[in-house]
Design a protein around this motif. Sequence first.
Motif, PDB file in Angstrom:
ATOM      1  N   PHE A   1       0.831  -1.203   0.000  1.00  0.00           N
ATOM      2  CA  PHE A   1       0.000   0.000   0.000  1.00  0.00           C
ATOM      3  C   PHE A   1       0.868   1.257   0.000  1.00  0.00           C
ATOM      4  CE2 PHE A   1      -1.858   3.382   2.577  1.00  0.00           C
ATOM      5  CZ  PHE A   1      -3.102   3.580   1.997  1.00  0.00           C
ATOM      6  N   PHE A   2       2.033   1.182   0.627  1.00  0.00           N
ATOM      7  CA  PHE A   2       2.887   2.354   0.794  1.00  0.00           C
ATOM      8  C   PHE A   2       3.817   2.586  -0.384  1.00  0.00           C
ATOM      9  CE2 PHE A   2       2.046   0.310   4.900  1.00  0.00           C
ATOM     10  CZ  PHE A   2       1.345   1.320   5.535  1.00  0.00           C
ATOM     11  N   GLY A   3       3.895   1.639  -1.314  1.00  0.00           N
ATOM     12  CA  GLY A   3       4.797   1.780  -2.451  1.00  0.00           C
ATOM     13  C   GLY A   3       4.606   3.063  -3.247  1.00  0.00           C
ATOM     14  N   PRO A   4       3.344   3.452  -3.580  1.00  0.00           N
ATOM     15  CA  PRO A   4       3.145   4.676  -4.371  1.00  0.00           C
ATOM     16  C   PRO A   4       3.593   5.961  -3.681  1.00  0.00           C
ATOM     17  CG  PRO A   4       1.207   3.255  -4.483  1.00  0.00           C
ATOM     18  CD  PRO A   4       2.099   2.695  -3.429  1.00  0.00           C
ATOM     19  N   LEU A   5       3.880   5.925  -2.370  1.00  0.00           N
ATOM     20  CA  LEU A   5       4.350   7.120  -1.683  1.00  0.00           C
ATOM     21  C   LEU A   5       5.776   7.472  -2.056  1.00  0.00           C
ATOM     22  CD1 LEU A   5       2.989   6.420   1.933  1.00  0.00           C
ATOM     23  CD2 LEU A   5       1.853   7.602   0.044  1.00  0.00           C
ATOM     24  N   PHE A   6       6.487   6.527  -2.691  1.00  0.00           N
ATOM     25  CA  PHE A   6       7.897   6.719  -3.013  1.00  0.00           C
ATOM     26  C   PHE A   6       8.076   6.928  -4.511  1.00  0.00           C
ATOM     27  CE2 PHE A   6       7.777   4.352   0.906  1.00  0.00           C
ATOM     28  CZ  PHE A   6       8.826   4.856   1.654  1.00  0.00           C
ATOM     29  N   ASP A   7       9.140   7.657  -4.868  1.00  0.00           N
ATOM     30  CA  ASP A   7       9.499   7.755  -6.267  1.00  0.00           C
ATOM     31  C   ASP A   7      10.471   6.623  -6.628  1.00  0.00           C
ATOM     32  OD1 ASP A   7      12.030   8.456  -5.326  1.00  0.00           O
ATOM     33  OD2 ASP A   7      11.719  10.605  -5.636  1.00  0.00           O
ATOM     34  N   ASP A   8      11.009   6.662  -7.816  1.00  0.00           N
ATOM     35  CA  ASP A   8      11.881   5.575  -8.264  1.00  0.00           C
ATOM     36  C   ASP A   8      13.151   5.447  -7.427  1.00  0.00           C
ATOM     37  OD1 ASP A   8      10.104   4.933 -10.238  1.00  0.00           O
ATOM     38  OD2 ASP A   8      11.133   6.099 -11.794  1.00  0.00           O
ATOM     39  N   ASN A   9      13.525   6.522  -6.735  1.00  0.00           N
ATOM     40  CA  ASN A   9      14.731   6.505  -5.907  1.00  0.00           C
ATOM     41  C   ASN A   9      14.417   6.285  -4.432  1.00  0.00           C
ATOM     42  OD1 ASN A   9      16.494   7.073  -8.124  1.00  0.00           O
ATOM     43  ND2 ASN A   9      15.821   9.214  -8.028  1.00  0.00           N
ATOM     44  N   TRP A  10      13.215   5.822  -4.147  1.00  0.00           N
ATOM     45  CA  TRP A  10      12.768   5.573  -2.780  1.00  0.00           C
ATOM     46  C   TRP A  10      12.807   6.847  -1.929  1.00  0.00           C
ATOM     47  CZ3 TRP A  10       9.991   1.648  -1.150  1.00  0.00           C
ATOM     48  CH2 TRP A  10      10.044   0.445  -1.857  1.00  0.00           C
ATOM     49  N   ASN A  11      12.409   7.975  -2.513  1.00  0.00           N
ATOM     50  CA  ASN A  11      12.257   9.219  -1.770  1.00  0.00           C
ATOM     51  C   ASN A  11      10.795   9.448  -1.454  1.00  0.00           C
ATOM     52  OD1 ASN A  11      15.028   9.944  -1.854  1.00  0.00           O
ATOM     53  ND2 ASN A  11      14.763  10.632  -3.969  1.00  0.00           N
ATOM     54  N   LEU A  12      10.535  10.053  -0.303  1.00  0.00           N
ATOM     55  CA  LEU A  12       9.159  10.338   0.108  1.00  0.00           C
ATOM     56  C   LEU A  12       8.710  11.726  -0.318  1.00  0.00           C
ATOM     57  CD1 LEU A  12       8.758   8.865   3.711  1.00  0.00           C
ATOM     58  CD2 LEU A  12       7.278   8.455   1.750  1.00  0.00           C
ATOM     59  N   ASP A  13       9.365  12.304  -1.313  1.00  0.00           N
ATOM     60  CA  ASP A  13       9.048  13.673  -1.719  1.00  0.00           C
ATOM     61  C   ASP A  13       7.610  13.812  -2.165  1.00  0.00           C
ATOM     62  OD1 ASP A  13      12.323  14.269  -3.205  1.00  0.00           O
ATOM     63  OD2 ASP A  13      11.612  14.331  -1.130  1.00  0.00           O
ATOM     64  N   ASN A  14       7.029  12.748  -2.719  1.00  0.00           N
ATOM     65  CA  ASN A  14       5.668  12.849  -3.250  1.00  0.00           C
ATOM     66  C   ASN A  14       4.631  13.067  -2.173  1.00  0.00           C
ATOM     67  OD1 ASN A  14       6.606  12.472  -5.803  1.00  0.00           O
ATOM     68  ND2 ASN A  14       6.244  10.266  -5.823  1.00  0.00           N
ATOM     69  N   CYS A  15       4.976  12.757  -0.927  1.00  0.00           N
ATOM     70  CA  CYS A  15       3.981  12.947   0.130  1.00  0.00           C
ATOM     71  C   CYS A  15       4.400  14.056   1.101  1.00  0.00           C
ATOM     72  CB  CYS A  15       3.732  11.643   0.881  1.00  0.00           C
ATOM     73  SG  CYS A  15       5.173  11.004   1.739  1.00  0.00           S
ATOM     74  N   ASN A  16       5.324  14.932   0.692  1.00  0.00           N
ATOM     75  CA  ASN A  16       5.704  16.087   1.494  1.00  0.00           C
ATOM     76  C   ASN A  16       5.437  17.367   0.717  1.00  0.00           C
ATOM     77  OD1 ASN A  16       7.176  15.150   4.062  1.00  0.00           O
ATOM     78  ND2 ASN A  16       8.084  13.870   2.456  1.00  0.00           N
ATOM     79  N   ASN A  17       5.170  18.385   1.424  1.00  0.00           N
ATOM     80  CA  ASN A  17       5.003  19.686   0.795  1.00  0.00           C
ATOM     81  C   ASN A  17       6.354  20.245   0.366  1.00  0.00           C
ATOM     82  OD1 ASN A  17       2.214  19.730   1.265  1.00  0.00           O
ATOM     83  ND2 ASN A  17       2.521  20.420   3.385  1.00  0.00           N
ATOM     84  N   LYS A  18       6.332  21.218  -0.529  1.00  0.00           N
ATOM     85  CA  LYS A  18       7.576  21.780  -1.051  1.00  0.00           C
ATOM     86  C   LYS A  18       8.386  22.476   0.027  1.00  0.00           C
ATOM     87  CE  LYS A  18       5.918  22.382  -5.795  1.00  0.00           C
ATOM     88  NZ  LYS A  18       5.654  23.347  -6.882  1.00  0.00           N
ATOM     89  N   ASN A  19       7.706  22.978   1.076  1.00  0.00           N
ATOM     90  CA  ASN A  19       8.439  23.680   2.120  1.00  0.00           C
ATOM     91  C   ASN A  19       9.026  22.721   3.161  1.00  0.00           C
ATOM     92  OD1 ASN A  19       6.218  22.830   3.503  1.00  0.00           O
ATOM     93  ND2 ASN A  19       5.360  24.871   3.866  1.00  0.00           N
ATOM     94  N   GLY A  20       8.843  21.424   2.941  1.00  0.00           N
ATOM     95  CA  GLY A  20       9.448  20.455   3.846  1.00  0.00           C
ATOM     96  C   GLY A  20       8.574  20.033   4.994  1.00  0.00           C
ATOM     97  N   ASP A  21       7.408  20.652   5.173  1.00  0.00           N
ATOM     98  CA  ASP A  21       6.523  20.255   6.263  1.00  0.00           C
ATOM     99  C   ASP A  21       5.848  18.925   5.937  1.00  0.00           C
ATOM    100  OD1 ASP A  21       7.129  22.592   7.547  1.00  0.00           O
ATOM    101  OD2 ASP A  21       5.448  23.687   6.633  1.00  0.00           O
ATOM    102  N   ASP A  22       5.573  18.163   6.979  1.00  0.00           N
ATOM    103  CA  ASP A  22       4.918  16.878   6.782  1.00  0.00           C
ATOM    104  C   ASP A  22       3.510  17.047   6.243  1.00  0.00           C
ATOM    105  OD1 ASP A  22       7.104  15.586   7.676  1.00  0.00           O
ATOM    106  OD2 ASP A  22       6.303  15.041   9.641  1.00  0.00           O
ATOM    107  N   GLN A  23       3.150  16.192   5.332  1.00  0.00           N
ATOM    108  CA  GLN A  23       1.773  16.092   4.869  1.00  0.00           C
ATOM    109  C   GLN A  23       1.128  14.913   5.577  1.00  0.00           C
ATOM    110  OE1 GLN A  23       1.354  15.532   0.702  1.00  0.00           O
ATOM    111  NE2 GLN A  23      -0.849  15.143   0.785  1.00  0.00           N
TER     112      GLN A  23
END
Length: 440
Positions: free
Chosen positions: A38-60
């Motif tokens: 279920f959590f796989g789509p939260l990551f990009d190809d490099n296993w970064n969680l950027d897709n589920c964080n805001n641009k300013n770095g705050d947690d989503q």
Amino acid sequence: MMGGGNPILPKDTVTFNVGGKMFQTTSTTVANAGRNSFFGPLFDDNWNLDNCNNKNGDDQIIFIDRNPECFGVLLDLLRTGELYIPPHLPEKLVYREAEFYGVSDHVRGAKWGPFEGNRVRLTKSVAGRAPGDGTAIRGGPDGGCCVAHGCIVHVYDWMMEELPPLNLDYQIVNDVGWLDARHVVVSACERLGRGDGGMGLFNAANGELRHKFQVHHDNQVKSFTAGALAFSNMIYCSCKGRSNEYGVGVWDQETGQQVDFFYEPLGWSLGDADRLQWLPTSNCLLVATLFPRKDNCYISLLDFRAKSMVWSWSDIGHPNNPVLVDDKRVRDAIGMEDASSICVVNEFEDLGFIDLRSSASKDDEPCYPKLAFHNSQLFSSMNDSISVFSGPDWVLTSRLRHPYGGPICDFSIAGDRLFALHSELNIFDVWEAPPSPPFF
């Protein structure tokens, strides 16, 4: 800065709101669930969680409308590799949530240790519908199993919950096998004059017939009785038809189309085979026809590339063999490529080995006519127990016994479990290896 670890940066954290309860964890923990979870789509190809964080770095905050207690159990499993289910929380609820999140393999790995015949313990017995009609049991790749009863195949998931059965409309099941975790292949007898029988591919989850395998001979589709099954990248089945369809058929797993057929040589009984086994090192198919289907045992290795029988053996003409003489008829056989031999067992509980290089036999050991070979261990059922043989000399190292239900008519090993089907009360037992103790 004290300590040897790297600091946890904000972008490495993720927050979940599960049913109104907050959970905060790290990208490393969530990544343990795997790409297909279920959590796989939260990551990009490099296993970064950027897709589920805001641009300013705050947690989503990611909201999930599921049971928070179960989520906490599964999150702790991803953190530590250990599974602890509080007494007040139903195990089946946790297992179903694990299926939703795609981490059931983690739950199985934590609940059961690596399969080792000397460590397994009986965890449950499951009663069937009618006593005395169980014919075969097959463990599935995901820890479930299927059990053939007459014209019905009952399917159980890894939680031992029964799924919709496979109904063959009064055709007697001869054999059953798992093509993969989602599909089951069933072979059945042809009813005289009905044009049915043969093999079918079923959806294990809902019992739906997905494909029926056909035998072609003389450019015509033929009705046939399907017997023993084996799998590699192909599907093999012993076949017996009304014309000349006696032998072993081969079907492509992807397309379901017949790709080959090994016709039965004169004097052999490939179409009546009781056991087929693919030997990957030899790249050959072991075919064994056994008592009581035939008065004499016939064992052969078929090489489909060369279209030849590259090795064969029968108990006819072996009067000096102490295991296989006169009325001591062979009841089961299994190839053991690591030992370059075939193990056979007769109805008098004698165990013998046929060397594929010299056809010599070894000393007898007590056991009963059903065999399996798994992780360099030899398993043999004897009445209501299963013996485990280990080491280069196949020493009896353990015996699994559960007398309730009568003698064992079949058993199967898959994943981390051993399944044993009792003949009298239509009950099958589930044996599991306990998890390894944690290291502190």
